[in-house]
Design an enzyme around this catalytic site. Structure first.
Site, PDB file in Angstrom:
ATOM      1  NE  ARG A  14      -2.271  -1.501   3.469  1.00 40.80           N
ATOM      2  CZ  ARG A  14      -1.946  -2.741   3.830  1.00 40.80           C
ATOM      3  NH1 ARG A  14      -2.271  -3.751   3.055  1.00 40.80           N
ATOM      4  NH2 ARG A  14      -1.309  -2.964   4.955  1.00 40.80           N
TER       5      ARG A  14
ATOM      6  CD  GLU B 248      -1.091  -4.286  14.775  1.00 43.68           C
ATOM      7  OE1 GLU B 248      -0.976  -3.670  13.702  1.00 43.68           O
ATOM      8  OE2 GLU B 248      -2.092  -4.213  15.498  1.00 43.68           O
TER       9      GLU B 248
HETATM   10  P1  AMP Z   1       4.635  -1.974  11.855  1.00 41.84           P
HETATM   11  O1  AMP Z   1       5.943  -2.514  11.369  1.00 41.84           O
HETATM   12  O2  AMP Z   1       4.116  -2.732  13.030  1.00 41.84           O
HETATM   13  O3  AMP Z   1       4.711  -0.489  12.115  1.00 41.84           O
HETATM   14  O4  AMP Z   1       3.573  -2.249  10.735  1.00 41.84           O
HETATM   15  C1  AMP Z   1       3.465  -1.388   9.650  1.00 41.84           C
HETATM   16  C2  AMP Z   1       3.189  -2.129   8.372  1.00 41.84           C
HETATM   17  O5  AMP Z   1       2.211  -3.150   8.552  1.00 41.84           O
HETATM   18  C3  AMP Z   1       2.658  -1.191   7.338  1.00 41.84           C
HETATM   19  O6  AMP Z   1       3.251  -1.517   6.092  1.00 41.84           O
HETATM   20  C4  AMP Z   1       1.172  -1.420   7.335  1.00 41.84           C
HETATM   21  O7  AMP Z   1       0.701  -1.469   6.023  1.00 41.84           O
HETATM   22  C5  AMP Z   1       0.959  -2.750   8.028  1.00 41.84           C
HETATM   23  N1  AMP Z   1       0.035  -2.686   9.171  1.00 41.84           N
HETATM   24  C6  AMP Z   1       0.347  -2.950  10.459  1.00 41.84           C
HETATM   25  N2  AMP Z   1      -0.717  -2.856  11.261  1.00 41.84           N
HETATM   26  C7  AMP Z   1      -1.735  -2.492  10.466  1.00 41.84           C
HETATM   27  C8  AMP Z   1      -3.120  -2.211  10.703  1.00 41.84           C
HETATM   28  N3  AMP Z   1      -3.669  -2.289  11.924  1.00 41.84           N
HETATM   29  N4  AMP Z   1      -3.879  -1.842   9.645  1.00 41.84           N
HETATM   30  C9  AMP Z   1      -3.330  -1.762   8.392  1.00 41.84           C
HETATM   31  N5  AMP Z   1      -2.047  -2.019   8.116  1.00 41.84           N
HETATM   32  C10 AMP Z   1      -1.252  -2.379   9.128  1.00 41.84           C
END
Ligand code: AMP
Length: 179
Positions: free
Chosen positions: A67, A104
């Site tokens: 995205r 996550e």
């Molecule tokens: P993080 O590394 O935990 O900051 O996760 C960020 C990445 O995971 C981004 O590329 C987001 O597209 C995706 N992502 C993580 N959590 C979500 C969420 N709750 N909703 C949508 N995309 C998420």
């Protein structure tokens, strides 16, 4: 750096859809497809990121699969900057460097082409969501390992309760919507 622009964030917030338990139990997925399909919201996001950092400050815009690509490409065009994809392992065809990190919801490896940047180039990293910050930190490390400079990071959404900001502490970053 503190930058403020006037923006009615509620226009954007109305176009973000919560999907409970996707892609797994306990995660509330922030679905930005309604925002992307809304002409006002989509152009507002792109214009806001360019306005906040300012034309002439960025040489390359990095989009994080998948995205992030959608937002980063028009941002790069408006900056007059180049676009560089950060992709999941095994997707890029040429020589790559990679970085693994925790999400996550799981573990991930990001790769970039080894020749994507010139040393010293000013790079803006763009993604849809800042959650735990693992992806953002890995992206910063990849860019810096090539000799380029991280000028900043831009996100449509920041999930404040996951404290991703602490993973990119000391860096210039902006999020247009906070939850
Ligand atoms: P993080 O590394 O935990 O900051 O996760 C960020 C990445 O995971 C981004 O590329 C987001 O597209 C995706 N992502 C993580 N959590 C979500 C969420 N709750 N909703 C949508 N995309 C998420």
């Amino acid at each position: 750096m503190t930058i403020r622009i006037e923006m009615d964030a509620s226009i954007l917030a109305q176009q973000v859809r919560d999907i409970p338990d996707f892609p797994k139990q306990g995660v509330v997925f922030k679905d930005i497809t309604p925002l992307l399909s809304d002409p006002t919201a989509f152009s507002t996001v792109v214009d806001a990121i360019v306005a906040i950092f300012g034309r002439g400050t960025i040489d390359k815009v990095v989009g994080i699969e998948a995205r992030g690509f959608i937002i980063a490409a028009p941002v790069a065009y408006h900056f007059g900057a180049g676009f560089v994809p950060l992709r999941k392992a095994g997707k890029l065809p040429y020589d790559t460097i990679g970085e693994s990190y925790l999400l996550e919801y799981g573990e991930e490896t990001l790769e970039v082409h080894a020749d994507a940047f010139m040393p010293g180039e000013r790079v803006l990293i763009v993604d849809d969501v800042l959650a735990t910050g693992g992806t953002a930190r890995a992206a910063c490390e990849l860019v810096e390992r090539t000799g380029a400079k991280v000028a900043g990071l831009a996100f449509v959404i920041e999930l404040g309760f996951l404290d991703g900001a602490s993973s990119i502490e000391g860096r210039d970053f902006v999020s247009l919507l906070q939850y």
